[in-house]
Design an enzyme around this catalytic site. Structure first.
Site, PDB file in Angstrom:
ATOM      1  CB  CYS A 150      44.285 -12.427  23.983  1.00 45.02           C
ATOM      2  SG  CYS A 150      44.053 -12.494  22.189  1.00 45.02           S
ATOM      3  CD  GLU A 152      60.132   1.489  11.464  1.00 45.77           C
ATOM      4  OE1 GLU A 152      58.973   1.221  11.097  1.00 45.77           O
ATOM      5  OE2 GLU A 152      60.751   0.792  12.290  1.00 45.77           O
ATOM      6  CB  CYS A 182      47.802 -18.610  22.288  1.00 47.11           C
ATOM      7  SG  CYS A 182      47.047 -17.942  20.777  1.00 47.11           S
ATOM      8  CB  CYS A 205      50.627 -12.252  17.966  1.00 43.05           C
ATOM      9  SG  CYS A 205      48.843 -12.116  17.721  1.00 43.05           S
ATOM     10  CB  CYS A 238      50.888 -14.709  23.781  1.00 41.76           C
ATOM     11  SG  CYS A 238      50.424 -12.982  23.494  1.00 41.76           S
TER      12      CYS A 238
END
Length: 369
Positions: free
Chosen positions: A212, A41, A203, A196, A206
């Site tokens: 959205c 991370e 799209c 995205c 997605c």
């Protein structure tokens, strides 16, 4: 769309998509030990997965657990981080490992407030670590997730603005489920990284496209809004980096201050020019000043040679024009003023110390010439 009317099944759709298309092969994804998750991370802050993966593998091979990281030498740590950039992350990682050893008995804490108190860890990183390692429910808001949520809810404004960021946190918290939190968190990250995306979002594939807001408006690329451009031009600085060689063909490196650009790394000695940009060919007077500076500041008498072509290195907030200038010691070269701050570096058998990527590029040019 507001945080209160977001569809409750967003998690279900994301998890079904993740089960089929998620990036489950990432080397840190199989871990439940918080240590490798934490390292990943931190590396992934401001750096893409493709760049991080080889660094992560080498780093974990050398520092396989928290104890190894806590007791390592800072120079060796920066050696394994060299080229990954944003070196404050490595310094904070080292400081946090020692803090965990001192305050938590060498065990990574499982409480949010304790994780948040570690150097280099913010709210989103703390939430991600606790979700992945312990299955705790915490929202996250890294760059990919900001983009997904900004588009899904058509949030106006730049995500870095306090007002916009506060709203995104509300949305993130509202949508985070109680179950399969680790998979949901990874699904959000993966969706932002693979579908995205910043330019030309996909799209049509997605799982969130049906409701959205940005997609319904026909302009997903308009969200999130870009950061307002500064009124002034991007700053540009200039420096001459001296490639000082002794009679043994070793190069003189200088340890930089612990904070700031390339903090704690070993770099070539720098002579700053008042003129912008740096001169491509120093005048005789400039050469004399540089040679006098070397004897006064470094404790070595040198004769400068023909400079290499100017190289530009870009940082987050400015561009740096670097003039690499070879300089041969006219004496033995062993009388540098402070042995702890200077190092004679053998490129054919390099010491395990952290060297900035820009300096590595210069050394590569030397090998090519």
């Amino acid at each position: 769309m507001t945080p209160t009317d977001a569809p409750p099944d967003i998690a279900g759709r994301l998890l079904r998509w993740y089960d089929r298309h998620g990036r489950k092969s990432l080397p840190w994804r199989c871990a439940r030990d918080p240590y490798p998750i934490w390292v990943a991370e931190i590396m992934l802050q401001q750096t893409q997965v493709g760049t991080v993966t080889p660094y992560y593998r080498r780093f974990m091979a050398r520092f396989p657990d928290l104890a190894a990281l806590a007791c390592c030498d800072a120079d060796e740590l920066l050696h394994y981080w060299s080229g990954l950039g944003y070196y404050a992350r490595a310094r904070n990682l080292h400081a946090a490992a020692r803090q965990i050893a001192d305050l938590h008995g060498g065990r990574f804490p499982a409480r949010f407030d304790q994780v948040l108190a570690l150097p280099g860890i913010g709210r989103s990183t703390a939430g991600a670590i606790l979700a992945f390692a312990f299955g705790q429910r915490h929202p996250i808001l890294d760059g990919n997730v900001k983009r997904v949520l900004s588009r899904y809810c058509a949030v106006k404004g730049h995500p870095g603005a306090a007002r916009v960021q506060a709203r995104l946190w509300q949305i993130a918290d509202r949508l985070t489920p109680e179950k399969r939190v680790a998979d949901y968190t990874q699904a959000l990250m993966d969706l932002g990284a693979t579908v995205c995306v910043h330019a030309r979002p996909l799209c049509t594939i997605c799982p969130l496209a049906a409701d959205c807001r940005a997609c319904q408006m026909g302009k997903p690329a308009a969200f999130p809004e870009p950061k307002p451009k500064p009124a002034s031009a991007r700053p540009r600085k200039a420096v001459t980096m001296l490639i000082v060689r002794n009679r043994g063909a070793e190069l003189l490196l200088v340890k930089r201050p612990p904070s700031g650009i390339w903090g704690g790394l070993w770099s070539l000695p720098e002579y700053e020019h008042r003129a912008r940009p740096a001169p491509a060919q120093p005048t005789p007077a400039q050469r004399r000043r540089i040679e006098e500076w070397c004897e006064r500041r470094l404790g070595v008498a040198v004769k400068t040679g023909k400079p290499l072509p100017i190289m530009t290195h870009s940082f987050t907030h400015f561009d740096l024009d670097i003039l690499p200038l070879p300089a041969r010691c006219t004496a033995g070269g062993g009388s540098v003023m402070d042995a702890q701050q200077y190092l004679w570096y053998n490129p054919s058998s390099p010491a395990q110390v952290g060297v900035p990527a820009a300096v590595k590029r210069i050394l590569g040019r030397l090998n090519e010439s």
